[in-house]
Motif scaffolding. Structure first.
Motif, PDB file in Angstrom:
ATOM      1  N   MET A  83       6.031  -8.408   6.065  1.00  0.00           N
ATOM      2  CA  MET A  83       7.260  -7.652   5.838  1.00  0.00           C
ATOM      3  C   MET A  83       7.087  -6.683   4.683  1.00  0.00           C
ATOM      4  O   MET A  83       7.499  -5.521   4.755  1.00  0.00           O
ATOM      5  CB  MET A  83       8.424  -8.601   5.539  1.00  0.00           C
ATOM      6  N   MET A  84       6.447  -7.147   3.622  1.00  0.00           N
ATOM      7  CA  MET A  84       6.263  -6.317   2.440  1.00  0.00           C
ATOM      8  C   MET A  84       5.395  -5.093   2.720  1.00  0.00           C
ATOM      9  O   MET A  84       5.558  -4.052   2.088  1.00  0.00           O
ATOM     10  CB  MET A  84       5.641  -7.144   1.315  1.00  0.00           C
TER      11      MET A  84
ATOM     12  N   VAL B  62       8.957  -0.332  -9.755  1.00  0.00           N
ATOM     13  CA  VAL B  62      10.220  -1.001  -9.446  1.00  0.00           C
ATOM     14  C   VAL B  62       9.898  -2.265  -8.658  1.00  0.00           C
ATOM     15  O   VAL B  62       9.379  -2.194  -7.548  1.00  0.00           O
ATOM     16  CB  VAL B  62      11.164  -0.105  -8.625  1.00  0.00           C
ATOM     17  N   TYR B  63      10.186  -3.407  -9.233  1.00  0.00           N
ATOM     18  CA  TYR B  63       9.942  -4.683  -8.567  1.00  0.00           C
ATOM     19  C   TYR B  63      11.219  -5.121  -7.866  1.00  0.00           C
ATOM     20  O   TYR B  63      12.304  -5.094  -8.446  1.00  0.00           O
ATOM     21  CB  TYR B  63       9.480  -5.729  -9.577  1.00  0.00           C
TER      22      TYR B  63
ATOM     23  N   ASP C 297      -1.593  -3.849  -4.063  1.00  0.00           N
ATOM     24  CA  ASP C 297      -2.492  -4.517  -4.991  1.00  0.00           C
ATOM     25  C   ASP C 297      -1.764  -4.961  -6.252  1.00  0.00           C
ATOM     26  O   ASP C 297      -2.267  -5.791  -6.999  1.00  0.00           O
ATOM     27  CB  ASP C 297      -3.647  -3.584  -5.383  1.00  0.00           C
ATOM     28  N   ARG C 298      -0.567  -4.398  -6.489  1.00  0.00           N
ATOM     29  CA  ARG C 298       0.183  -4.762  -7.684  1.00  0.00           C
ATOM     30  C   ARG C 298       1.014  -6.020  -7.480  1.00  0.00           C
ATOM     31  O   ARG C 298       1.625  -6.511  -8.402  1.00  0.00           O
ATOM     32  CB  ARG C 298       1.107  -3.615  -8.107  1.00  0.00           C
ATOM     33  N   ILE C 299       1.095  -6.533  -6.242  1.00  0.00           N
ATOM     34  CA  ILE C 299       1.885  -7.730  -5.975  1.00  0.00           C
ATOM     35  C   ILE C 299       1.138  -8.941  -6.524  1.00  0.00           C
ATOM     36  O   ILE C 299       0.011  -9.206  -6.116  1.00  0.00           O
ATOM     37  CB  ILE C 299       2.111  -7.912  -4.456  1.00  0.00           C
ATOM     38  N   PRO C 300       1.704  -9.682  -7.467  1.00  0.00           N
ATOM     39  CA  PRO C 300       1.014 -10.817  -8.063  1.00  0.00           C
ATOM     40  C   PRO C 300       0.701 -11.891  -7.011  1.00  0.00           C
ATOM     41  O   PRO C 300       1.588 -12.377  -6.326  1.00  0.00           O
ATOM     42  CB  PRO C 300       2.017 -11.358  -9.082  1.00  0.00           C
ATOM     43  N   THR C 301      -0.569 -12.246  -6.876  1.00  0.00           N
ATOM     44  CA  THR C 301      -0.975 -13.246  -5.901  1.00  0.00           C
ATOM     45  C   THR C 301      -0.426 -14.614  -6.244  1.00  0.00           C
ATOM     46  O   THR C 301      -0.256 -15.472  -5.394  1.00  0.00           O
ATOM     47  CB  THR C 301      -2.510 -13.333  -5.822  1.00  0.00           C
ATOM     48  N   ALA C 302      -0.094 -14.840  -7.511  1.00  0.00           N
ATOM     49  CA  ALA C 302       0.442 -16.141  -7.926  1.00  0.00           C
ATOM     50  C   ALA C 302       1.789 -16.436  -7.275  1.00  0.00           C
ATOM     51  O   ALA C 302       2.193 -17.583  -7.196  1.00  0.00           O
ATOM     52  CB  ALA C 302       0.601 -16.179  -9.449  1.00  0.00           C
TER      53      ALA C 302
ATOM     54  N   PHE D  41       6.679   3.602  -7.921  1.00  0.00           N
ATOM     55  CA  PHE D  41       6.147   2.634  -6.976  1.00  0.00           C
ATOM     56  C   PHE D  41       7.125   1.482  -6.803  1.00  0.00           C
ATOM     57  O   PHE D  41       7.531   0.849  -7.784  1.00  0.00           O
ATOM     58  CB  PHE D  41       4.800   2.092  -7.468  1.00  0.00           C
ATOM     59  N   VAL D  42       7.492   1.212  -5.554  1.00  0.00           N
ATOM     60  CA  VAL D  42       8.369   0.096  -5.238  1.00  0.00           C
ATOM     61  C   VAL D  42       7.501  -1.084  -4.822  1.00  0.00           C
ATOM     62  O   VAL D  42       6.709  -0.987  -3.889  1.00  0.00           O
ATOM     63  CB  VAL D  42       9.357   0.458  -4.122  1.00  0.00           C
ATOM     64  N   ILE D  43       7.638  -2.195  -5.523  1.00  0.00           N
ATOM     65  CA  ILE D  43       6.744  -3.338  -5.335  1.00  0.00           C
ATOM     66  C   ILE D  43       7.558  -4.584  -5.002  1.00  0.00           C
ATOM     67  O   ILE D  43       8.201  -5.179  -5.877  1.00  0.00           O
ATOM     68  CB  ILE D  43       5.904  -3.585  -6.606  1.00  0.00           C
ATOM     69  N   PRO D  44       7.558  -5.009  -3.748  1.00  0.00           N
ATOM     70  CA  PRO D  44       8.282  -6.231  -3.387  1.00  0.00           C
ATOM     71  C   PRO D  44       7.489  -7.469  -3.787  1.00  0.00           C
ATOM     72  O   PRO D  44       6.258  -7.468  -3.799  1.00  0.00           O
ATOM     73  CB  PRO D  44       8.404  -6.127  -1.864  1.00  0.00           C
TER      74      PRO D  44
END
Length: 256
Positions: free
Chosen positions: A214-215, A144-145, A248-253, A197-200
């Motif tokens: 915060m994330m 879940v983004y 680790d799933r948060i896109p660095t871009a 998985f909740v991914i901000p």
């Protein structure tokens, strides 16, 4: 003497006209109405407001506009609520006012409750609105983004779990569901909460900044999971803190 008296009367009339002009809001907005699913909506710029509940005129504030060119059809502020989320429209029948909620608002202040069906969400309507969020594979969990458009304005998108990072193109294609909508969508899956998985992330379309700290704050994450009616047990939280698998799933871009 008569000429002097006439001059005084003219000055008094002019002064009265000036006072009336000063007391009137000359910057009122001419808003329009639209047809919703069984209700009349208020349309202001790119925002759409749906009827929420009847309130007292005593709680209405300054008039900011009117509807369809009818200056007597008053649109006002409601208490100290932001006008990009809530508007009040005077009713002529019972002397009250109808409170309108912007359709994307998810945070409902304490003491407000709506009985109108269009403020409730059912699964079939959600299938039509978000077909891509249903019937996903759950073998590797669900992701879940979540992104924020404002302090209390959260939007959610859903993808099935994979062993790779999602691309920015995939993330940008996500439709922003409300927390209530996403909670109902998740309820259709036969999956344990620990496998969701909740991914901000910082969506480029939003100017509201959510920092990396915060994330990664457990309280921030717990609040979001609570909105989605998901449990987060101590064992799972501990695992996420140890290996930061979720982050680790948060896109660095998104942060460059």
């Amino acid at each position: 003497m008569k000429k002097k008296l006439y001059s005084i009367i003219c000055l008094c009339v002019l002064f009265s006209i000036m006072l009336c002009a000063c007391g009137k809001n000359t910057n009122l907005i001419d808003m329009s109405t639209g047809e919703g699913d069984g209700y009349k909506s208020i349309i202001w710029e790119d925002r759409t407001y749906a009827p929420f509940c009847v309130v007292s005129k005593n709680d209405c504030g300054t008039q900011i506009g009117y509807l369809n060119g009818e200056t007597d059809d008053r649109v006002c502020e409601y208490k100290d609520y932001p006008t990009d989320e809530w508007l009040a429209n005077y009713l002529t029948v019972d002397g009250g006012a109808m409170l309108y909620k912007e359709v994307n608002v998810t945070h409902i202040p304490d003491g407000l409750e709506s009985e109108y069906e269009w403020n409730s969400t059912d699964i079939e309507k959600l299938r039509e609105k978000y077909p891509e969020y249903f019937d996903l594979g759950t073998f590797k969990g669900l992701e879940v983004y979540v992104w924020q458009m404002a302090e209390n304005d959260y939007r959610f998108g859903l993808m099935q779990g994979t062993n790779r990072n999602k691309t920015l193109k995939e993330m940008m294609a996500l439709k922003g569901a409300t927390s209530e909508e996403m909670a109902l969508i998740l309820s259709t899956f036969d999956i344990d909460d620990k496998d969701i998985f909740v991914i901000p992330w910082q969506n480029p379309i939003s100017s509201y900044m959510v920092t990396d700290d915060m994330m990664k704050d457990p309280e921030y994450m717990n609040n979001i999971r609570s909105m989605l009616r998901l449990d987060l047990d101590e064992e799972q939280l501990s695992k996420q803190e140890e290996d930061t698998a979720m982050y680790d799933r948060i896109p660095t871009a998104c942060f460059t």
